[in-house]
Structure formats: structure tokens, C-alpha cells
Design an enzyme around this catalytic site. Sequence first.
Site, mmCIF file in Angstrom:
data_model
loop_
_atom_site.group_PDB
_atom_site.id
_atom_site.type_symbol
_atom_site.label_atom_id
_atom_site.label_comp_id
_atom_site.label_asym_id
_atom_site.label_seq_id
_atom_site.Cartn_x
_atom_site.Cartn_y
_atom_site.Cartn_z
ATOM 1 N N SER A 198 0.816 -1.219 0.000
ATOM 2 C CA SER A 198 0.000 0.000 0.000
ATOM 3 C C SER A 198 0.843 1.259 0.000
ATOM 4 O O SER A 198 0.504 2.247 -0.657
ATOM 5 C CB SER A 198 -0.936 -0.002 1.215
ATOM 6 O OG SER A 198 -1.710 -1.179 1.255
ATOM 7 N N HIS A 244 1.030 4.686 4.686
ATOM 8 C CA HIS A 244 0.463 5.225 3.448
ATOM 9 C C HIS A 244 0.960 6.649 3.179
ATOM 10 O O HIS A 244 1.363 6.972 2.054
ATOM 11 C CB HIS A 244 -1.064 5.222 3.528
ATOM 12 C CG HIS A 244 -1.647 3.846 3.530
ATOM 13 N ND1 HIS A 244 -2.998 3.609 3.689
ATOM 14 C CD2 HIS A 244 -1.070 2.633 3.379
ATOM 15 C CE1 HIS A 244 -3.221 2.304 3.639
ATOM 16 N NE2 HIS A 244 -2.071 1.697 3.461
#
Length: 306
Positions: A198, A244
Amino acid sequence: MTNPGWGGAANEGTPPQPRCVRHPDRPTALSCNRCGRPACPECLREAAVGYQCVDCVAAGQRDVRQVRNVAGAVTTQQRAMPLVTYILMAANVGIFLITAAQSRSIMQNQAGSTLFADWALFPPAVVDGQLVRVIGSGFLHFGLIHLAVNMFALWIIGRDTELVLGRARYACVYFASILGGSAAVMLFQLHAVTAGASGAVFGLMGAQAVILLRLRRSPAPVISVIAINVIISITIPGISLWGHLGGLVAGAAATAAVLYAPQLLGAGNNREKAVTVGWVCLGAVVLVPLAVIAVRTLQLRASFGY
């Protein structure tokens, strides 16, 4: 007096027929329109005017200036396939299959997998010297759904980004994004166990936003997707928000180093110098998360009493 064939004797007073420069055993009355050398039909290629030998055709192709995009990547048919994206996807899937085989589960592959236990990002373990977790964690996934979501996003976003940046720079941006995510986790999620591509995917989103800005197009669609994913990261428990965000910042910064640094440093009109400056600045961006991880590791070692 004999009647000559292709290899027969010539009539008296008739000069011998020229031989193909590439096939000396073949007489020919044909020649290259560019260099004038004799050539057989097999060695001639149709050109804009007349025919040219294969050597002149190859030389002409070398003289043609290669078409490059805004990042300086060569845009040819051979490079139309996003090879690095497919390799990264294959690596993620392959590592997932190993963890699934070790745990005997595709949904709970982290339980009982020695590879997952050795590669998942856990800051205290990194402080203990297990540096492989910094990169290895970017290729691990918590279950099949986690893998499928990230690989679909990588397939959608990665292909276009690779074609703009070129394979080598795209790979560097990808790994810089993983490092950025790991550095952010080391700073702000000390006792969390994180894994997944991610952070790299967020980095590619940031890269696409920078690319659109460089092309003078609206980055609003990409920014909207980033905003939605950040909201999801905040509202759903168990998602590494800092991983992230760290990947997003690192990916955007690495891409900006490639696309904007040469112009800002006055190398925009010299392609070779611009490429060199872009690589140097990209390397500098990669060094930042590495330095953060190193400093944080030393800080934690001191606080843990190592």
C-alpha cells in the site's frame, strides 16, 4: 564461346558482373541508392526513394533521434509493455503464495509463516538489526483480499507511471515509496506490525499527481482518489495511515526530483545533463528515508539501552 549463367563465364569483352558485398558468391546488377555498393535482392530494403542495403537502413535508424517523453524516457514500441510493473506484481504474488503455503491458509497467511514473521515491519526488530523488514514488508500481505486490492491498484496506476518515467526511474520511485512508508512507521507507529504494498501504491498515486502537474493537466482526479484512500486509512482500524502517508510523500518527492529538478537547476535544455541531474536528485530523495530510518534506529537503540 559459352552462354554464361549466374556463375558462368562471361562473353568476350564483357566485364564481370558485380558481386553482392554481403554475399560475394552472388552476382547482381542491383545496388544501394544510398552507398552505391552492389547488393542482391535479399540485402535490399525498399526506401522512400529506391532501395537501400540493410547496412544503410540500420545506420539510418541509428541516426534517427529517439522520441522521448516529459521524463526523458524513450517511447518506442518495445518499451510499450510495463515490464517492471508486471515483475513487481509477480514478486508480490509469489511471496504471498510462499506465506500461504507456510501457513496453509490464503486468508490467514500471516499465522504460521516464517517468512511473514521475518519480513513484517516491526520497528523494535529493525532496531535489533533486522533491516530486511524495511523493504521486505512491502511485499507481504494480510490475506488474499489485501493482496488483490493492492495488485489491482498497482496494475491500474503502475502501467502509466512506468511508461512516463521509464523502467529504471519507475523502479526507483517504487522502492523509494516503500522506504518512505517504512520510515514513517519507524517514526510514528513504533509498536505496530505493518505489511503490504500500500505504501508503494500511495507513492505511485503521488507520482501520477506530479506527472499530471508537469504535463499541465488537472491532477484533481488523482488527488480525489488519494483523499478517499486517506479517509479510509483514518476511519478503518488496522490500516497503517503513516505507512500510506510516508509512501505518498516519498513517491511524489522522487517523481518531482525527476521531472522538476533539471529545469529548476538550469539543465532543462541539455538532455544528457537533465537526465544526470534527475538521477542525482532522485538518489538524494531516496537517501532521505534511509537517513530517517538510520537516525531513528540509533535513537531507539539508545533509549532501549542497546
